[in-house]
Design a protein around this motif. Structure first.
Motif, PDB file in Angstrom:
ATOM      1  N   ALA A 109      -8.391  30.458 -10.932  1.00 23.40           N
ATOM      2  CA  ALA A 109      -7.292  31.373 -10.590  1.00 23.40           C
ATOM      3  C   ALA A 109      -5.941  30.728 -10.914  1.00 23.40           C
ATOM      4  O   ALA A 109      -5.034  31.408 -11.408  1.00 23.40           O
ATOM      5  N   HIS A 110      -5.804  29.419 -10.643  1.00 27.44           N
ATOM      6  CA  HIS A 110      -4.576  28.713 -11.031  1.00 27.44           C
ATOM      7  C   HIS A 110      -4.387  28.802 -12.541  1.00 27.44           C
ATOM      8  O   HIS A 110      -3.283  29.074 -13.024  1.00 27.44           O
ATOM      9  N   TYR A 111      -5.465  28.554 -13.279  1.00 20.70           N
ATOM     10  CA  TYR A 111      -5.389  28.578 -14.741  1.00 20.70           C
ATOM     11  C   TYR A 111      -4.996  29.968 -15.241  1.00 20.70           C
ATOM     12  O   TYR A 111      -4.156  30.094 -16.129  1.00 20.70           O
ATOM     13  N   MET A 112      -5.601  30.998 -14.678  1.00 21.75           N
ATOM     14  CA  MET A 112      -5.280  32.359 -15.107  1.00 21.75           C
ATOM     15  C   MET A 112      -3.819  32.682 -14.848  1.00 21.75           C
ATOM     16  O   MET A 112      -3.167  33.336 -15.658  1.00 21.75           O
ATOM     17  N   GLY A 113      -3.322  32.226 -13.697  1.00 24.66           N
ATOM     18  CA  GLY A 113      -1.943  32.524 -13.330  1.00 24.66           C
ATOM     19  C   GLY A 113      -0.926  31.597 -13.971  1.00 24.66           C
ATOM     20  O   GLY A 113       0.278  31.760 -13.748  1.00 24.66           O
ATOM     21  N   GLY A 114      -1.403  30.605 -14.757  1.00 23.76           N
ATOM     22  CA  GLY A 114      -0.476  29.652 -15.356  1.00 23.76           C
ATOM     23  C   GLY A 114       0.189  28.774 -14.315  1.00 23.76           C
ATOM     24  O   GLY A 114       1.301  28.302 -14.507  1.00 23.76           O
ATOM     25  N   LEU A 115      -0.505  28.549 -13.211  1.00 21.17           N
ATOM     26  CA  LEU A 115       0.042  27.773 -12.097  1.00 21.17           C
ATOM     27  C   LEU A 115      -0.556  26.370 -12.082  1.00 21.17           C
ATOM     28  O   LEU A 115      -1.729  26.191 -12.414  1.00 21.17           O
ATOM     29  N   PRO A 116       0.213  25.383 -11.670  1.00 19.73           N
ATOM     30  CA  PRO A 116      -0.330  24.026 -11.598  1.00 19.73           C
ATOM     31  C   PRO A 116      -1.293  23.897 -10.416  1.00 19.73           C
ATOM     32  O   PRO A 116      -1.151  24.585  -9.405  1.00 19.73           O
ATOM     33  N   LEU A 117      -2.266  23.026 -10.576  1.00 20.78           N
ATOM     34  CA  LEU A 117      -3.166  22.721  -9.462  1.00 20.78           C
ATOM     35  C   LEU A 117      -2.399  21.905  -8.425  1.00 20.78           C
ATOM     36  O   LEU A 117      -1.527  21.107  -8.788  1.00 20.78           O
ATOM     37  N   PRO A 118      -2.716  22.073  -7.147  1.00 19.20           N
ATOM     38  CA  PRO A 118      -1.992  21.329  -6.118  1.00 19.20           C
ATOM     39  C   PRO A 118      -2.341  19.842  -6.090  1.00 19.20           C
ATOM     40  O   PRO A 118      -1.622  19.040  -5.508  1.00 19.20           O
ATOM     41  N   GLY A 119      -3.428  19.483  -6.726  1.00 17.24           N
ATOM     42  CA  GLY A 119      -3.877  18.096  -6.771  1.00 17.24           C
ATOM     43  C   GLY A 119      -4.995  17.989  -7.782  1.00 17.24           C
ATOM     44  O   GLY A 119      -5.299  18.954  -8.493  1.00 17.24           O
ATOM     45  N   PRO A 120      -5.639  16.836  -7.840  1.00 23.38           N
ATOM     46  CA  PRO A 120      -6.735  16.682  -8.791  1.00 23.38           C
ATOM     47  C   PRO A 120      -7.877  17.667  -8.481  1.00 23.38           C
ATOM     48  O   PRO A 120      -8.196  17.913  -7.323  1.00 23.38           O
ATOM     49  N   SER A 121      -8.465  18.192  -9.520  1.00 25.22           N
ATOM     50  CA  SER A 121      -9.583  19.118  -9.358  1.00 25.22           C
ATOM     51  C   SER A 121     -10.851  18.343  -9.028  1.00 25.22           C
ATOM     52  O   SER A 121     -11.042  17.220  -9.506  1.00 25.22           O
ATOM     53  N   THR A 122     -11.706  18.953  -8.236  1.00 26.53           N
ATOM     54  CA  THR A 122     -13.012  18.358  -7.960  1.00 26.53           C
ATOM     55  C   THR A 122     -14.036  18.805  -8.993  1.00 26.53           C
ATOM     56  O   THR A 122     -15.142  18.287  -9.024  1.00 26.53           O
ATOM     57  N   ALA A 123     -13.658  19.749  -9.841  1.00 28.77           N
ATOM     58  CA  ALA A 123     -14.568  20.252 -10.873  1.00 28.77           C
ATOM     59  C   ALA A 123     -14.604  19.281 -12.046  1.00 28.77           C
ATOM     60  O   ALA A 123     -13.598  18.667 -12.395  1.00 28.77           O
ATOM     61  N   CYS A 124     -15.767  19.177 -12.641  1.00 25.99           N
ATOM     62  CA  CYS A 124     -15.929  18.371 -13.846  1.00 25.99           C
ATOM     63  C   CYS A 124     -16.221  19.351 -14.976  1.00 25.99           C
ATOM     64  O   CYS A 124     -17.342  19.827 -15.129  1.00 25.99           O
ATOM     65  N   TRP A 125     -15.197  19.687 -15.737  1.00 24.24           N
ATOM     66  CA  TRP A 125     -15.324  20.671 -16.806  1.00 24.24           C
ATOM     67  C   TRP A 125     -15.905  19.996 -18.044  1.00 24.24           C
ATOM     68  O   TRP A 125     -15.450  18.923 -18.442  1.00 24.24           O
ATOM     69  N   LEU A 126     -16.882  20.617 -18.656  1.00 28.68           N
ATOM     70  CA  LEU A 126     -17.542  20.033 -19.827  1.00 28.68           C
ATOM     71  C   LEU A 126     -16.580  19.770 -20.975  1.00 28.68           C
ATOM     72  O   LEU A 126     -16.684  18.758 -21.659  1.00 28.68           O
ATOM     73  N   ASP A 127     -15.653  20.680 -21.199  1.00 23.17           N
ATOM     74  CA  ASP A 127     -14.699  20.541 -22.302  1.00 23.17           C
ATOM     75  C   ASP A 127     -13.365  19.969 -21.860  1.00 23.17           C
ATOM     76  O   ASP A 127     -12.415  19.929 -22.643  1.00 23.17           O
ATOM     77  N   GLY A 128     -13.258  19.587 -20.618  1.00 22.98           N
ATOM     78  CA  GLY A 128     -12.001  19.071 -20.089  1.00 22.98           C
ATOM     79  C   GLY A 128     -11.160  20.174 -19.472  1.00 22.98           C
ATOM     80  O   GLY A 128     -11.247  21.348 -19.859  1.00 22.98           O
ATOM     81  N   ALA A 129     -10.356  19.810 -18.509  1.00 24.12           N
ATOM     82  CA  ALA A 129      -9.562  20.785 -17.753  1.00 24.12           C
ATOM     83  C   ALA A 129      -8.580  21.556 -18.628  1.00 24.12           C
ATOM     84  O   ALA A 129      -8.392  22.764 -18.448  1.00 24.12           O
ATOM     85  N   GLU A 130      -7.959  20.896 -19.586  1.00 27.17           N
ATOM     86  CA  GLU A 130      -6.967  21.584 -20.423  1.00 27.17           C
ATOM     87  C   GLU A 130      -7.600  22.674 -21.280  1.00 27.17           C
ATOM     88  O   GLU A 130      -7.034  23.757 -21.434  1.00 27.17           O
ATOM     89  N   ALA A 131      -8.766  22.406 -21.839  1.00 21.63           N
ATOM     90  CA  ALA A 131      -9.458  23.417 -22.650  1.00 21.63           C
ATOM     91  C   ALA A 131      -9.851  24.613 -21.787  1.00 21.63           C
ATOM     92  O   ALA A 131      -9.710  25.767 -22.205  1.00 21.63           O
TER      93      ALA A 131
END
Length: 151
Positions: A109-131
């Motif tokens: 939802a942060h990504y969709m809204g173009g909003l920064p995350l409040p802190g480090p994500s606990t998710a481990c994205w396969l392609d990386g958070a920026e992708a």
């Protein structure tokens, strides 16, 4: 993207105890994108349907359906450029993720809204958070272009 299976044993317990109400709430969640798409301006009727659906899924105790609903609403409001409403959906997603399930929905939802995350994500994205951020935000931009072309 599919949500992982809940790891706790009471997932869906409200749905089985509520029977028909739980099934109806799940079916209504599946229809939400159609409701919002049919009414891209987000008029009272479609948003009222979303509020009703939120209450039904909460009453039925179906956390997965409630999380998907909030994510769909975050997308809808991001496409309309309603950042405050996206933030409200993110707050609800954080509340739903108290157990750890669906926590990555708030990131999305942060990504969709173009909003920064409040802190480090606990998710481990396969392609990386920026992708991942770029893909979700691109979906919103595509929807915005569609709304601009049809409006």
């Amino acid at each position: 993207m599919r949500a992982p299976r809940p790891q706790h044993s009471n997932a869906g317990a409200g749905a089985s105890s509520s029977g028909t109400a739980g099934r109806r709430a799940l079916a209504d969640c599946a229809r939400l994108p159609d409701l919002l798409d049919a009414d891209p301006a987000g008029t009272l009727s479609s948003l009222e349907a979303a509020r009703d659906l939120r209450a039904e899924t909460r009453d039925a105790g179906i956390t997965a359906a409630e999380a998907v609903l909030e994510l769909a609403l975050a997308f809808h409001h991001a496409a309309l450029g309603e950042q405050d409403t996206v933030r409200a959906a993110i707050d609800r997603l954080h509340e739903l993720a108290r157990t750890g399930d669906y926590a990555y929905y708030a990131d999305i939802a942060h990504y969709m809204g173009g909003l920064p995350l409040p802190g480090p994500s606990t998710a481990c994205w396969l392609d990386g958070a920026e992708a991942v951020r770029d893909r979700w935000h691109c979906l919103v931009e595509t929807r915005q272009a569609h709304l601009g072309a049809s409006g």
